[in-house]
Design an enzyme around this catalytic site. Structure first.
Site, short mmCIF file in Angstrom:
data_model
loop_
_atom_site.label_atom_id
_atom_site.label_comp_id
_atom_site.label_asym_id
_atom_site.label_seq_id
_atom_site.Cartn_x
_atom_site.Cartn_y
_atom_site.Cartn_z
N GLY A 130 52.33 31.57 40.56
CA GLY A 130 51.06 31.88 41.01
C GLY A 130 49.97 31.11 40.14
O GLY A 130 48.87 31.04 40.19
N THR A 139 35.10 37.43 42.54
CA THR A 139 36.52 38.04 42.79
C THR A 139 36.03 39.43 43.27
O THR A 139 34.78 39.67 43.74
CB THR A 139 37.07 38.40 41.16
OG1 THR A 139 38.18 38.78 41.27
CG2 THR A 139 35.98 38.99 40.18
N LYS A 172 34.03 39.46 47.50
CA LYS A 172 34.41 38.27 48.39
C LYS A 172 34.14 38.03 49.83
O LYS A 172 33.72 37.10 50.45
CB LYS A 172 36.02 38.07 48.17
CG LYS A 172 36.63 37.36 46.84
CD LYS A 172 37.96 37.13 47.08
CE LYS A 172 38.38 36.31 45.62
NZ LYS A 172 39.84 35.60 45.87
N TYR A 202 51.19 35.64 39.02
CA TYR A 202 51.47 34.96 37.71
C TYR A 202 51.75 35.32 36.57
O TYR A 202 52.28 34.74 35.52
CB TYR A 202 50.16 33.96 37.49
CG TYR A 202 48.78 34.68 37.56
CD1 TYR A 202 48.66 35.32 36.36
CD2 TYR A 202 48.07 34.68 38.35
CE1 TYR A 202 47.31 35.88 36.34
CE2 TYR A 202 46.79 35.56 38.38
CZ TYR A 202 46.53 35.98 37.40
OH TYR A 202 45.29 36.77 37.11
N ASP A 262 40.86 28.63 47.63
CA ASP A 262 42.16 29.10 47.39
C ASP A 262 43.17 28.36 48.50
O ASP A 262 44.28 28.29 47.95
CB ASP A 262 42.33 30.77 48.17
CG ASP A 262 41.82 31.73 47.04
OD1 ASP A 262 41.73 31.25 45.82
OD2 ASP A 262 41.46 32.70 47.22
N GLY A 274 53.70 39.65 53.73
CA GLY A 274 52.25 40.20 53.31
C GLY A 274 51.39 39.82 54.57
O GLY A 274 51.32 38.60 54.86
N LEU A 330 40.73 35.75 34.18
CA LEU A 330 41.19 34.82 33.40
C LEU A 330 40.17 33.56 33.45
O LEU A 330 40.30 32.36 32.69
CB LEU A 330 42.44 34.39 33.87
CG LEU A 330 43.43 35.49 33.46
CD1 LEU A 330 44.88 35.14 34.15
CD2 LEU A 330 43.60 35.92 32.16
N ALA A 371 45.15 37.66 50.83
CA ALA A 371 45.88 36.34 49.99
C ALA A 371 46.47 35.68 51.38
O ALA A 371 46.88 34.53 51.00
CB ALA A 371 46.48 36.85 48.99
#
Length: 325
Positions: free
Chosen positions: A288, A66, A70, A267, A106, A166, A20, A170
């Site tokens: 998100g 991405t 990474k 998101y 991030d 988690g 995106l 992330a």
């Protein structure tokens, strides 16, 4: 219009067609009227080193990263910021006098909606304690220091408890963000005890040591939710096309305090069932999409060497692209 003078930015990944980032970055570039374009570059894992050499040869100014690059890009960079080393991943690369520099925006993306007061909207004129990372100084010889979101935001998190669902990649950015906020306690909840232990140990000798981090298996979630001032989902549970799921059962989310902040890094769908359930119980919800927009805005500031970029334009472009408006 793309011309011979147009400067190149982009995103690398494999696959990268789904990204995106081009939608939001090109909307901002168009709004600003600068001679840049942001393109998706599919790069296979075995071609990463060659791609970096090619980018340098054709004058690419910077790029996002991405999956699956990474972590793999770390040894190929001339400089890596402390925040990227602490997280163990790079999502933004830009050119310095020493070569390619990697950082991770991030954390800044995660922190932005938690700031009080929030970062001034574009075209903000704030001049207070702007770091090289925010300033986007591409002439510096080394990577910028970690983003100091908590200090600038002015909100006191020193008595707040953060609970993170988690313990994957992330979650590392969220732990770093909570540490920078100054949270009194940071609790990470996962399924596997060994993985949780390794996750906790990895922060002990990190460039950003986190002393107040505790790890728990899922059986302790009900007790932790009762204490949580900030509850963050970093798992994929609830992501499209399984939007009917939530990482927290209805009986457990009942224990969330009214006024607590519930944050989902997912998101789409927007909002997730997790956020809907939390809002029904009086919690404040953050989705998100805002983190995605804000981490992109932080990267764009670096590449364009600007103190502010049109975040509202980037957000609107993504909402339209996702069919949310």
């Amino acid at each position: 219009m793309i011309k011979g003078t147009t400067k190149l930015l982009g995103v690398i990944g494999h696959p990268v067609e789904h990204s995106l980032s081009p939608a939001m970055h090109n909307a901002a570039i168009s709004h600003l009227g600068v001679d840049f374009v942001y393109l998706p570059f599919p790069v296979k894992p075995g071609d990463l080193k060659a791609a970096l050499a090619g980018f340098a040869a054709i004058g690419v100014r910077g790029f996002s990263i991405t999956i699956p690059h990474k972590q793999a890009i770390l040894p190929l960079l001339s400089e890596v910021s402390p925040i990227a080393r602490a997280i163990g991943a790079v999502n933004t690369v830009y050119l310095t006098d020493k070569g390619w520099c990697g950082t991770n925006t991030d954390v800044e993306g995660f922190l932005a909606p938690l700031q009080t007061p929030p970062t001034p909207p574009y075209p903000g004129e704030a001049k207070d304690s702007i770091s090289p990372l925010e300033r986007g100084n591409t002439a510096v010889e080394s990577c910028p220091p970690p983003y100091q979101g908590g200090a600038r935001g002015g909100s006191d998190w020193s008595q707040k408890v953060a609970v993170i669902l988690g313990n994957g990649g992330a979650a590392r950015a969220v732990v770093a963000g909570c540490a920078q906020l100054g949270c009194a306690e940071i609790h990470v909840v996962g399924r596997n005890e060994q993985n949780l232990g390794e996750f906790q140990q990895s922060w002990v000798n990190s460039p950003m040591p986190v002393q107040n981090l505790q790890v728990h298996t899922w059986e302790n979630l009900s007790m932790l939710i009762l204490q949580a001032d900030l509850l963050v989902n970093t798992t994929p549970v609830g992501m499209y096309p399984q939007g009917e799921k939530s990482p927290v059962a209805a009986g457990e989310i009942d224990r969330i305090s009214a006024g607590a902040i519930v944050y989902d890094l997912i998101y789409t769908p927007n909002p997730t069932l997790f956020l809907k359930d939390a809002q029904l119980r009086g919690a404040r919800a953050i989705d998100g999409l805002e983190m995605l927009v804000q981490q992109g805005a932080a990267a764009l500031k670096i590449w364009l060497d600007k103190e502010s970029v049109p975040v509202d334009v980037m957000r609107q472009a993504l909402r339209q692209h996702l069919g949310l408006d």
